[in-house]
Design a protein around this motif. Structure first.
Motif, short mmCIF file in Angstrom:
data_model
loop_
_atom_site.label_atom_id
_atom_site.label_comp_id
_atom_site.label_asym_id
_atom_site.label_seq_id
_atom_site.Cartn_x
_atom_site.Cartn_y
_atom_site.Cartn_z
N THR A 166 0.84 -1.19 0.00
CA THR A 166 0.00 0.00 0.00
C THR A 166 0.88 1.24 0.00
O THR A 166 1.66 1.43 0.92
CB THR A 166 -0.92 0.02 1.24
OG1 THR A 166 -1.69 -1.18 1.25
CG2 THR A 166 -1.84 1.21 1.22
N THR A 214 -1.59 7.48 -3.80
CA THR A 214 -1.79 6.49 -2.74
C THR A 214 -2.73 5.40 -3.22
O THR A 214 -3.56 5.63 -4.10
CB THR A 214 -2.35 7.14 -1.46
OG1 THR A 214 -3.59 7.76 -1.78
CG2 THR A 214 -1.39 8.17 -0.91
N GLY A 215 -2.57 4.24 -2.65
CA GLY A 215 -3.44 3.13 -3.03
C GLY A 215 -2.71 1.81 -3.00
O GLY A 215 -1.54 1.73 -2.64
N PRO A 224 0.05 2.39 -8.18
CA PRO A 224 -1.07 3.17 -8.71
C PRO A 224 -0.54 4.29 -9.60
O PRO A 224 0.44 4.94 -9.26
CB PRO A 224 -1.75 3.74 -7.47
CG PRO A 224 -1.27 2.90 -6.34
CD PRO A 224 0.08 2.37 -6.73
N HIS A 277 -6.92 5.05 -10.42
CA HIS A 277 -6.23 3.76 -10.37
C HIS A 277 -6.56 2.86 -11.56
O HIS A 277 -6.46 1.66 -11.48
CB HIS A 277 -6.51 3.03 -9.05
CG HIS A 277 -6.17 3.85 -7.86
ND1 HIS A 277 -4.91 4.32 -7.59
CD2 HIS A 277 -6.95 4.34 -6.87
CE1 HIS A 277 -4.92 5.03 -6.49
NE2 HIS A 277 -6.15 5.06 -6.02
#
Length: 117
Positions: free
Chosen positions: A5, A13-14, A26, A31
């Motif tokens: 993550t 972020t992701g 990502p 995404h």
């Protein structure tokens, strides 16, 4: 394929993935597009402390994620050849895979890299 993550840095972020020697990160805010980064592009990598992570300018959900992370969760910082950086979390087993790939592909020893990414 192992999950990681991204929580801060020059990438959105992701959730991303790590395969044998590649990060799939990502790539945009929705995404839909992802970016693949080779472990060979890593110039430094090191674990990040919780104290450092809580200093980041992140939203409340991310701060809660950091504070409630399990003991198996590892936070790390990585810097790439093109000067981009990422701070991410993963499980201990995946982190070891990442370290081994970076040692082999980028020919660096993570224990000798600077602690700041």
């Amino acid at each position: 394929m192992s999950k990681l993550t991204v929580i801060a840095g020059d990438f959105p972020t992701g959730v991303g993935r790590f395969t044998i020697r590649n990060f799939t990160l990502p790539g945009d805010e929705n995404h839909y597009l992802c970016e693949t980064v080779s472990a060979q592009q890593v110039t430094s990598i090191s674990k990040a402390t919780e104290e450092f992570l809580l200093l980041l300018d992140t939203d409340e959900a991310t701060k809660e994620y950091i504070e409630t992370a399990s003991r198996d969760q590892v936070f790390f910082m990585a810097k790439l050849e093109d000067k981009r950086r990422l701070i991410a979390s993963t499980d201990q087993r995946t982190y070891i895979k990442i370290i081994k790939a970076v040692e082999k592909e980028a020919n660096i020893s993570p224990e000798l890299t600077p602690t700041a990414a």
